[in-house]
Design a protein around this motif. Structure first.
Motif, PDB file in Angstrom:
ATOM      1  N   GLY A   1      12.016  -2.674  11.825  1.00 33.74           N
ATOM      2  CA  GLY A   1      11.800  -4.104  11.618  1.00 33.74           C
ATOM      3  C   GLY A   1      10.513  -4.516  12.309  1.00 33.74           C
ATOM      4  N   PRO A   2      10.101  -5.761  12.203  1.00 32.02           N
ATOM      5  CA  PRO A   2       8.904  -6.218  12.924  1.00 32.02           C
ATOM      6  C   PRO A   2       9.098  -6.055  14.429  1.00 32.02           C
ATOM      7  CG  PRO A   2       9.595  -7.818  11.263  1.00 32.02           C
ATOM      8  CD  PRO A   2      10.703  -6.820  11.371  1.00 32.02           C
ATOM      9  N   ARG A   3       8.082  -5.541  15.106  1.00 27.60           N
ATOM     10  CA  ARG A   3       8.195  -5.358  16.548  1.00 27.60           C
ATOM     11  C   ARG A   3       8.321  -6.705  17.240  1.00 27.60           C
ATOM     12  NH1 ARG A   3      10.099  -2.319  19.476  1.00 27.60           N
ATOM     13  NH2 ARG A   3       8.612  -2.514  21.173  1.00 27.60           N
ATOM     14  N   PRO A   4       9.213  -6.801  18.247  1.00 29.24           N
ATOM     15  CA  PRO A   4       9.362  -8.078  18.961  1.00 29.24           C
ATOM     16  C   PRO A   4       8.193  -8.301  19.912  1.00 29.24           C
ATOM     17  CG  PRO A   4      10.768  -6.403  19.960  1.00 29.24           C
ATOM     18  CD  PRO A   4      10.127  -5.763  18.753  1.00 29.24           C
TER      19      PRO A   4
ATOM     20  N   PHE B   1       9.425 -20.347 -18.472  1.00 27.00           N
ATOM     21  CA  PHE B   1       8.851 -21.347 -17.572  1.00 27.00           C
ATOM     22  C   PHE B   1       8.390 -20.662 -16.296  1.00 27.00           C
ATOM     23  CE2 PHE B   1       9.685 -25.058 -14.568  1.00 27.00           C
ATOM     24  CZ  PHE B   1       8.440 -25.625 -14.807  1.00 27.00           C
ATOM     25  N   VAL B   2       7.128 -20.848 -15.953  1.00 27.68           N
ATOM     26  CA  VAL B   2       6.556 -20.259 -14.730  1.00 27.68           C
ATOM     27  C   VAL B   2       6.245 -21.414 -13.781  1.00 27.68           C
ATOM     28  CG1 VAL B   2       4.846 -18.641 -13.823  1.00 27.68           C
ATOM     29  CG2 VAL B   2       5.463 -18.564 -16.245  1.00 27.68           C
ATOM     30  N   PRO B   3       7.215 -21.876 -12.986  1.00 28.52           N
ATOM     31  CA  PRO B   3       6.992 -23.054 -12.141  1.00 28.52           C
ATOM     32  C   PRO B   3       5.934 -22.803 -11.083  1.00 28.52           C
ATOM     33  CG  PRO B   3       9.065 -21.994 -11.583  1.00 28.52           C
ATOM     34  CD  PRO B   3       8.555 -21.314 -12.817  1.00 28.52           C
ATOM     35  N   ASP B   4       5.211 -23.858 -10.749  1.00 35.03           N
ATOM     36  CA  ASP B   4       4.100 -23.704  -9.801  1.00 35.03           C
ATOM     37  C   ASP B   4       4.565 -23.468  -8.385  1.00 35.03           C
ATOM     38  OD1 ASP B   4       5.128 -26.211  -9.563  1.00 35.03           O
ATOM     39  OD2 ASP B   4       3.228 -27.283  -9.628  1.00 35.03           O
ATOM     40  N   ILE B   5       5.878 -23.428  -8.142  1.00 37.20           N
ATOM     41  CA  ILE B   5       6.372 -23.044  -6.814  1.00 37.20           C
ATOM     42  C   ILE B   5       5.970 -21.620  -6.483  1.00 37.20           C
ATOM     43  CG2 ILE B   5       8.615 -22.216  -7.642  1.00 37.20           C
ATOM     44  CD1 ILE B   5       9.861 -23.309  -5.128  1.00 37.20           C
ATOM     45  N   PHE B   6       5.712 -20.791  -7.523  1.00 44.05           N
ATOM     46  CA  PHE B   6       5.421 -19.384  -7.296  1.00 44.05           C
ATOM     47  C   PHE B   6       3.980 -19.127  -6.868  1.00 44.05           C
ATOM     48  CE2 PHE B   6       9.166 -19.215 -10.016  1.00 44.05           C
ATOM     49  CZ  PHE B   6       9.971 -18.409  -9.246  1.00 44.05           C
ATOM     50  N   VAL B   7       3.170 -20.184  -6.705  1.00 43.04           N
ATOM     51  CA  VAL B   7       1.832 -19.970  -6.161  1.00 43.04           C
ATOM     52  C   VAL B   7       1.918 -19.710  -4.664  1.00 43.04           C
ATOM     53  CG1 VAL B   7       0.727 -21.384  -7.917  1.00 43.04           C
ATOM     54  CG2 VAL B   7       1.405 -22.445  -5.763  1.00 43.04           C
ATOM     55  N   THR B   8       3.051 -20.038  -4.048  1.00 41.09           N
ATOM     56  CA  THR B   8       3.222 -19.746  -2.632  1.00 41.09           C
ATOM     57  C   THR B   8       3.617 -18.288  -2.442  1.00 41.09           C
ATOM     58  OG1 THR B   8       4.248 -20.524  -0.576  1.00 41.09           O
ATOM     59  CG2 THR B   8       5.673 -20.341  -2.510  1.00 41.09           C
ATOM     60  N   ASP B   9       3.562 -17.821  -1.206  1.00 44.34           N
ATOM     61  CA  ASP B   9       3.875 -16.424  -0.897  1.00 44.34           C
ATOM     62  C   ASP B   9       5.379 -16.289  -0.690  1.00 44.34           C
ATOM     63  OD1 ASP B   9       3.723 -13.795  -0.226  1.00 44.34           O
ATOM     64  OD2 ASP B   9       2.985 -14.151   1.808  1.00 44.34           O
ATOM     65  N   LEU B  10       6.082 -15.840  -1.722  1.00 42.10           N
ATOM     66  CA  LEU B  10       7.532 -15.775  -1.648  1.00 42.10           C
ATOM     67  C   LEU B  10       7.997 -14.595  -0.807  1.00 42.10           C
ATOM     68  CD1 LEU B  10       8.623 -16.569  -5.313  1.00 42.10           C
ATOM     69  CD2 LEU B  10       8.119 -18.143  -3.455  1.00 42.10           C
ATOM     70  N   ILE B  11       9.036 -14.817  -0.020  1.00 39.95           N
ATOM     71  CA  ILE B  11       9.700 -13.759   0.730  1.00 39.95           C
ATOM     72  C   ILE B  11      11.104 -13.612   0.152  1.00 39.95           C
ATOM     73  CG2 ILE B  11      10.474 -12.966   2.977  1.00 39.95           C
ATOM     74  CD1 ILE B  11       7.459 -13.174   2.793  1.00 39.95           C
ATOM     75  N   GLN B  12      11.345 -12.493  -0.551  1.00 42.75           N
ATOM     76  CA  GLN B  12      12.613 -12.263  -1.235  1.00 42.75           C
ATOM     77  C   GLN B  12      12.921 -13.394  -2.218  1.00 42.75           C
ATOM     78  OE1 GLN B  12      14.615  -9.490  -1.021  1.00 42.75           O
ATOM     79  NE2 GLN B  12      13.010  -8.601   0.251  1.00 42.75           N
TER      80      GLN B  12
ATOM     81  N   LEU C   1       9.261  -7.357   4.701  1.00 40.41           N
ATOM     82  CA  LEU C   1      10.327  -8.263   4.289  1.00 40.41           C
ATOM     83  C   LEU C   1      10.405  -8.376   2.767  1.00 40.41           C
ATOM     84  CD1 LEU C   1      10.298  -9.070   7.333  1.00 40.41           C
ATOM     85  CD2 LEU C   1      10.661 -11.431   6.584  1.00 40.41           C
ATOM     86  N   ARG C   2       9.247  -8.375   2.107  1.00 42.99           N
ATOM     87  CA  ARG C   2       9.240  -8.518   0.650  1.00 42.99           C
ATOM     88  C   ARG C   2       9.761  -7.272  -0.047  1.00 42.99           C
ATOM     89  NH1 ARG C   2       4.356 -11.540   1.642  1.00 42.99           N
ATOM     90  NH2 ARG C   2       3.161  -9.610   1.713  1.00 42.99           N
ATOM     91  N   ASN C   3       9.503  -6.093   0.516  1.00 42.06           N
ATOM     92  CA  ASN C   3       9.731  -4.842  -0.204  1.00 42.06           C
ATOM     93  C   ASN C   3      10.796  -3.944   0.415  1.00 42.06           C
ATOM     94  OD1 ASN C   3       7.523  -5.340  -2.093  1.00 42.06           O
ATOM     95  ND2 ASN C   3       6.166  -4.958  -0.360  1.00 42.06           N
ATOM     96  N   TRP C   4      11.644  -4.482   1.299  1.00 39.07           N
ATOM     97  CA  TRP C   4      12.571  -3.627   2.027  1.00 39.07           C
ATOM     98  C   TRP C   4      13.473  -2.809   1.105  1.00 39.07           C
ATOM     99  CZ3 TRP C   4      17.905  -3.366   1.870  1.00 39.07           C
ATOM    100  CH2 TRP C   4      18.474  -2.466   2.784  1.00 39.07           C
ATOM    101  N   SER C   5      13.693  -1.582   1.516  1.00 42.97           N
ATOM    102  CA  SER C   5      14.719  -0.724   0.926  1.00 42.97           C
ATOM    103  C   SER C   5      15.119   0.277   1.997  1.00 42.97           C
ATOM    104  CB  SER C   5      14.200   0.013  -0.314  1.00 42.97           C
ATOM    105  OG  SER C   5      13.221   0.973   0.046  1.00 42.97           O
ATOM    106  N   LEU C   6      16.284   0.905   1.818  1.00 41.38           N
ATOM    107  CA  LEU C   6      16.720   1.915   2.778  1.00 41.38           C
ATOM    108  C   LEU C   6      15.747   3.087   2.795  1.00 41.38           C
ATOM    109  CD1 LEU C   6      19.041   2.349   4.756  1.00 41.38           C
ATOM    110  CD2 LEU C   6      20.230   3.648   2.979  1.00 41.38           C
ATOM    111  N   GLY C   7      15.187   3.417   1.631  1.00 42.74           N
ATOM    112  CA  GLY C   7      14.188   4.479   1.562  1.00 42.74           C
ATOM    113  C   GLY C   7      12.941   4.139   2.359  1.00 42.74           C
ATOM    114  N   MET C   8      12.533   2.868   2.312  1.00 46.19           N
ATOM    115  CA  MET C   8      11.372   2.440   3.086  1.00 46.19           C
ATOM    116  C   MET C   8      11.640   2.576   4.575  1.00 46.19           C
ATOM    117  SD  MET C   8       9.360  -1.212   2.857  1.00 46.19           S
ATOM    118  CE  MET C   8       7.700  -1.394   3.552  1.00 46.19           C
ATOM    119  N   ASP C   9      12.859   2.216   5.009  1.00 47.20           N
ATOM    120  CA  ASP C   9      13.228   2.384   6.418  1.00 47.20           C
ATOM    121  C   ASP C   9      13.119   3.847   6.841  1.00 47.20           C
ATOM    122  OD1 ASP C   9      13.655  -0.250   6.913  1.00 47.20           O
ATOM    123  OD2 ASP C   9      15.814  -0.114   7.187  1.00 47.20           O
ATOM    124  N   LEU C  10      13.638   4.746   6.011  1.00 42.21           N
ATOM    125  CA  LEU C  10      13.603   6.166   6.344  1.00 42.21           C
ATOM    126  C   LEU C  10      12.176   6.666   6.420  1.00 42.21           C
ATOM    127  CD1 LEU C  10      15.081   8.800   6.902  1.00 42.21           C
ATOM    128  CD2 LEU C  10      15.261   9.174   4.442  1.00 42.21           C
TER     129      LEU C  10
END
Length: 464
Positions: free
Chosen positions: A379-382, A236-247, A438-447
């Protein structure tokens, strides 16, 4: 959901589970195999110390996070950064505990140097070999999609663009006529939903994807009832996934399934890992830069009247106000309802302030903010509160960036969106990069962001 199709291990039972298994176990297996190979080449006996080290390495690298559909450049970067993290952890704890003395140094250093080369080579080989393996009869699965709508066509495009899924898409089923379907493209319309079950049985279809709107529940239940007499796997591929999911992910609350649409990546163990890395790195960095901060404080004081530290209200985690520290670089300390961004040649910037802004030295007091728990290193700059109140009204998803703590540096900054954002378009691109983080975070990405920031400090023409 589309991302899940080529990254999760449980979506399909054949081609996808095979490629997902490779993604999951390839890096840990290669790292352990290289350890044993280097030990064997030196004539070492594979006793208990090597077995324990192999288990530690497997734990640190499992599951692999390098996906077959990643670009070669992305694979190369992730491989190097991931292994650099593992090597630092192993060497630090090995030296601190004395465990490294159980091994010849030439074996350990040779293994640490050879493994990333082996990882790159095996990942490149997998990208060539797996599509050929999936083409062998028995691996590729035939699939149909019930519902020719936006989510259904996006799913079909994912099948076509990903060589590692192992799915042969044959067409759609929909109750509408072909001339009423907007995005069907070249794919055939195989029939109505009432004809789906008969087609599946007669053509030995392996997978059925239901991309029907959730509002049509009675129709979905009827389709599912008709498909009970088939052996096909149903997704089942619900239509909720047409939105831009964050995590986005499926979870449970008291045994009831729920779908996360917008969630922080820093929950549970990930949040603890992020906070520990922030504390350890900020303490080490503050110790190293303390002489530089003292010299900078003296320079700010001598260059113009005013406080050494500029305190500004910003939005932090969950949109709550925090106070952020910077070395003052201007003759004014704006923090009211209207805050003018610094521009090239801005008369408010002092000569010394221009230097510390160019080299990002003015941001160094924010490592104290990190220790306080108000900020993170990455992180995102304030933004100033006044800027937030302006842009949240005109940029869709602007406030989602506050699902995590603001950072001293961020994904947007190392991709060219540092400094003044004089147009809405530039701010929108900055927000796009923040949400991608936010979607793709990993410790490697931070480094990787920290490394890129260090390289940009001395040559970024956008800093002023």
């Amino acid at each position: 959901m589309l991302a899940t199709l080529d990254k999760s291990s449980g979506s399909q039972r054949s081609g996808l589970s095979f490629s997902s298994s490779v993604e999951t176990f390839l890096d840990p297996a290669v790292a352990v195999a290289m350890l044993f190979a280097c030990a064997g080449a030196d004539g070492e006996r594979l006793g208990a110390p090597y077995i324990i080290l192999a288990l530690i390495v497997f734990s640190l690298t499992f599951p692999g996070n390098i996906f077959l559909n990643d670009s070669f450049r992305r694979m190369l970067r992730k491989t190097v950064v991931n292994w650099l993290i593992v090597a630092i952890i192993l060497l630090f704890f090995g030296e601190a505990s004395g465990y490294i003395n159980f091994f010849p140094r030439n074996v350990i250093y040779g293994w640490l140097a050879a493994t990333p080369v082996a990882l790159i080579a095996t990942n490149a080989l997998a990208r060539w070999a797996i599509p050929n393996l999936l083409s062998i009869e028995g691996y590729t699965r035939t699939a149909v999609i019930a519902g020719c709508n936006d989510i259904g066509t996006r799913l079909a495009e994912s099948f076509a663009s990903n060589r590692f899924i192992g799915v042969h898409f044959v067409g759609y089923f929909d109750d509408r006529k072909r001339d009423r379907l907007e995005r069907i493209g070249e794919a055939p319309l195989l029939g109505s939903l009432n004809q789906l079950a008969d087609y599946v049985k007669s053509h030995h279809v392996d997978h059925i994807y239901l991309a029907l709107p959730m509002a049509t529940q009675p129709r979905i239940l009827k389709v599912l009832d008709n498909l009970k007499d088939t052996t096909a796997s149903i997704f089942f591929v619900p239509d909720i996934f047409v939105t831009d999911l964050i995590q986005g992910r499926v979870d449970q609350v008291g045994g009831m399934p729920v779908v996360a649409v917008c969630e922080t990546p820093f929950t549970g163990a990930s949040g603890l890992l992020k906070r520990l890395s922030d504390i350890i790195l900020s303490i080490l960095i503050l110790i190293l830069i303390s002489p530089l901060m003292l010299i900078t404080a003296i320079g700010v004081k001598l260059s113009s009247r005013g406080p050494v530290i500029f305190k500004q209200r910003r939005y932090g985690l969950d949109g709550k106000e925090i106070v952020v520290y910077k070395f003052r670089s201007m003759t004014t300390c704006d923090d009211g309802q209207v805050v003018k961004q610094a521009t090239r040649g801005d008369s408010r910037i002092t000569p010394f302030g221009a230097f510390i802004r160019k080299t990002s030295i003015d941001e160094l007091p924010q490592f104290v903010n990190v220790l306080q728990g108000r900020m993170s290193i990455v992180g995102p700059r304030p933004h100033a509160v006044a800027h937030n109140e302006t842009y949240r009204k005109i940029i869709k998803g602007y406030m989602v960036r506050h699902k995590v703590k603001p950072g001293i540096t961020g994904w947007a900054q190392v991709n060219g969106y540092r400094g003044e954002t004089e147009t809405v378009d530039k701010m929108e691109k900055r927000i796009e990069y923040d949400l991608e983080y936010l979607r793709n975070w990993s410790l490697g990405m931070d480094l990787w962001i920290v490394i890129k920031t260090a390289l940009l400090m001395v040559k970024d023409s956008r800093a002023y």
